[in-house]
Design a protein around this motif. Structure first.
Motif, short mmCIF file in Angstrom:
data_model
loop_
_atom_site.label_atom_id
_atom_site.label_comp_id
_atom_site.label_asym_id
_atom_site.label_seq_id
_atom_site.Cartn_x
_atom_site.Cartn_y
_atom_site.Cartn_z
N ILE A 95 1.94 -9.35 3.83
CA ILE A 95 1.93 -8.25 4.74
C ILE A 95 3.13 -7.45 5.42
CG2 ILE A 95 1.18 -7.85 7.31
CD1 ILE A 95 -0.85 -10.42 6.97
N ALA A 96 4.16 -8.37 5.65
CA ALA A 96 5.49 -7.95 5.79
C ALA A 96 6.09 -6.88 4.87
CB ALA A 96 6.37 -9.08 6.16
N HIS A 97 5.72 -7.22 3.58
CA HIS A 97 6.17 -6.24 2.43
C HIS A 97 5.18 -4.83 2.72
CE1 HIS A 97 9.33 -8.35 0.35
NE2 HIS A 97 8.48 -9.40 0.37
N ARG A 98 4.11 -5.27 2.87
CA ARG A 98 3.18 -4.05 2.98
C ARG A 98 3.54 -3.25 4.19
NH1 ARG A 98 -1.84 -7.02 2.67
NH2 ARG A 98 -2.46 -5.98 4.48
N VAL A 99 3.90 -3.75 5.36
CA VAL A 99 4.07 -2.86 6.54
C VAL A 99 5.54 -2.24 6.25
CG1 VAL A 99 4.71 -3.31 8.84
CG2 VAL A 99 2.67 -4.42 8.11
N GLY A 100 6.46 -3.00 5.72
CA GLY A 100 7.66 -2.30 5.49
C GLY A 100 7.73 -1.07 4.54
N ALA A 101 6.75 -0.77 3.83
CA ALA A 101 6.64 0.29 2.79
C ALA A 101 5.88 1.33 3.41
CB ALA A 101 6.00 -0.30 1.62
N ILE A 102 5.35 1.26 4.52
CA ILE A 102 4.71 2.42 5.20
C ILE A 102 5.37 2.71 6.56
CG2 ILE A 102 2.58 3.10 6.36
CD1 ILE A 102 1.11 0.44 4.87
N ASP A 103 5.52 4.14 6.80
CA ASP A 103 6.07 4.68 7.77
C ASP A 103 5.53 4.42 9.11
OD1 ASP A 103 8.16 6.06 6.26
OD2 ASP A 103 6.99 7.92 5.77
N LEU A 104 4.33 4.53 9.06
CA LEU A 104 3.54 4.04 10.38
C LEU A 104 2.27 3.31 9.87
CD1 LEU A 104 3.29 4.72 13.43
CD2 LEU A 104 1.84 6.50 12.84
N ALA A 105 2.57 1.94 10.04
CA ALA A 105 1.33 1.09 9.69
C ALA A 105 0.32 1.26 10.76
CB ALA A 105 1.90 -0.38 9.69
N PRO A 106 -0.96 0.97 10.15
CA PRO A 106 -2.15 1.12 10.94
C PRO A 106 -2.28 -0.30 11.86
CG PRO A 106 -2.63 0.72 8.74
CD PRO A 106 -1.23 0.67 8.87
N VAL A 107 -3.13 -0.05 12.88
CA VAL A 107 -3.06 -1.13 13.92
C VAL A 107 -3.82 -2.18 13.40
CG1 VAL A 107 -4.44 -1.77 15.90
CG2 VAL A 107 -3.31 0.53 16.10
N SER A 108 -4.58 -2.26 12.25
CA SER A 108 -5.23 -3.21 11.58
C SER A 108 -4.18 -4.15 10.88
CB SER A 108 -6.32 -2.80 10.71
OG SER A 108 -5.79 -1.95 9.61
N MET A 109 -3.09 -3.52 10.37
CA MET A 109 -2.16 -4.43 10.02
C MET A 109 -1.15 -5.13 10.92
SD MET A 109 -0.09 -2.56 6.66
CE MET A 109 -0.73 -2.58 5.21
N ALA A 110 -1.10 -4.77 11.93
CA ALA A 110 -0.37 -5.27 13.12
C ALA A 110 -1.26 -6.61 13.55
CB ALA A 110 0.06 -4.19 14.29
N GLU A 111 -2.48 -6.30 13.62
CA GLU A 111 -3.21 -7.35 14.28
C GLU A 111 -3.34 -8.31 13.24
OE1 GLU A 111 -6.78 -4.80 14.77
OE2 GLU A 111 -6.54 -4.47 16.69
N GLU A 112 -3.55 -8.11 11.93
CA GLU A 112 -3.50 -9.30 10.84
C GLU A 112 -2.26 -9.90 10.78
OE1 GLU A 112 -4.26 -9.47 5.85
OE2 GLU A 112 -3.92 -7.44 6.76
N LEU A 113 -1.05 -9.32 10.82
CA LEU A 113 0.21 -9.82 11.03
C LEU A 113 0.21 -10.74 12.20
CD1 LEU A 113 3.07 -10.16 9.82
CD2 LEU A 113 3.53 -8.37 11.28
N THR A 114 -0.32 -10.15 13.26
CA THR A 114 -0.25 -11.08 14.38
C THR A 114 -1.26 -12.43 14.36
OG1 THR A 114 -0.01 -9.24 16.01
CG2 THR A 114 -0.77 -11.20 17.06
N ARG A 115 -2.35 -12.28 13.81
CA ARG A 115 -3.31 -13.36 13.51
C ARG A 115 -2.44 -14.50 12.43
NH1 ARG A 115 -7.08 -9.38 13.27
NH2 ARG A 115 -7.26 -9.38 10.91
N VAL A 116 -1.72 -14.10 11.47
CA VAL A 116 -1.13 -14.91 10.61
C VAL A 116 -0.09 -15.48 11.26
CG1 VAL A 116 0.25 -15.15 8.39
CG2 VAL A 116 -1.61 -13.80 8.57
#
Length: 55
Positions: free
Chosen positions: A11-32
């Motif tokens: 998830i961290a790699h995916r988020v790092g590769a995107i200029d503006l990550a969607p909220v769903s990614m932040a929520e997934e990262l928080t759950r993990v």
């Protein structure tokens, strides 16, 4: 625990590769992260803290 760590890394790699990550990614990262913290806390309370295997 190893699975959660791999998931966090992915998830961290995916988020790092995107200029503006969607909220769903932040929520997934928080759950993990919360799951990892809960496992760490439970293991520490049981007197057996998690020790990652050497790669």
């Amino acid at each position: 625990m190893e699975s959660l760590a791999r998931q966090l890394n992915a998830i961290a790699h995916r988020v790092g590769a995107i200029d503006l990550a969607p909220v769903s990614m932040a929520e997934e990262l928080t759950r993990v992260l919360l799951a990892i913290e809960a496992v760490n806390r439970a293991l520490a309370n049981a007197g057996q803290p998690f020790m990652a295997a050497e790669a």
